[in-house]
Write an enzyme that holds these catalytic residues in place. Sequence first.
Site, PDB file in Angstrom:
ATOM      1  CB  SER A   7       1.297   3.438  -1.663  1.00  0.00           C
ATOM      2  OG  SER A   7       2.927   2.501  -1.321  1.00  0.00           O
ATOM      3  CE1 TYR A  50      -0.240  -2.395  -1.033  1.00  0.00           C
ATOM      4  CE2 TYR A  50       2.087  -1.033  -1.775  1.00  0.00           C
ATOM      5  CZ  TYR A  50       0.807  -1.482  -0.859  1.00  0.00           C
ATOM      6  OH  TYR A  50       0.880  -0.346  -0.212  1.00  0.00           O
TER       7      TYR A  50
END
Length: 272
Positions: free
Chosen positions: A142, A155
């Site tokens: 990401s 995350y």
Amino acid sequence: MNIQGCTALITGASRGIGRAIALELAQQKVKRLILVARSRDKLAEVAKIVEQMGIEAVIMPLDLTKPMFVKVAVAQLWRSYGSIDMLVNCAGVAHQSSFLQTKLPQIQEELSLNLLGTYTMTHMVARRMVKRNQGTIVNVSSLMGKVAAPTMATYSATKFAILGFTEALRRELAPHNIKVVSLLPTLTDTEMVKDLQLYRGVIPMSPEKVAQAFVKGLKKDSSEILVGWQSHLAIWCQRLAPWLLEIVLKLASPSSKAPRIQQYYQRLVGSW
């Protein structure tokens, strides 16, 4: 990379980016798609679309946080359908919370699926790819694997770890003719993020756009596929003006409540 005629295994294939990648690969005329996720029903829906496009689809309901199940599943798939040419590790989960309010079960879920699930599946498939002396592994990280975001500490940590894991494997598996690629999408409009508080000024992109960028990157033999103009802007800002990026992240964070700060941020983004 020549995508046509290959067999690809995609985790997290029942929704979001994983589903979009499956459909894009079907359009690129792969030979077979092995679709992995927890929900059999959702996988069956994706498989039906893929088969209507003339591509063979195999579904494998699987909990990637159970290493023994993964080991058995990969062995079974390899026996039944032959070698896997491409592995796309897309399964993941995200929880948003102030670090001080984070709950342990959420941390454990993110670590177990995002990081350990990716590690386990990769280990099982890579060992077999080495014996064939060829293969491609794609790990979906990401933008938050490059630029850590407030309220997404765990995350971000898993996505940073996936990038490190990917870079290490790229060097280690290169002598075995195995390509290891990282895919770094920006915020994407999927079910996973529908309950998240969005960062101010960040425009979510569609899973389909991510999938198209993914295929384009594979065809160019890119080792790192950064998706979206916002991602490129953030990375350049991090390299050239890290102090400015710190200000932007602070002002864009959902935890930032001060009206004057929000107004200043809107003016700043608008000036870009």
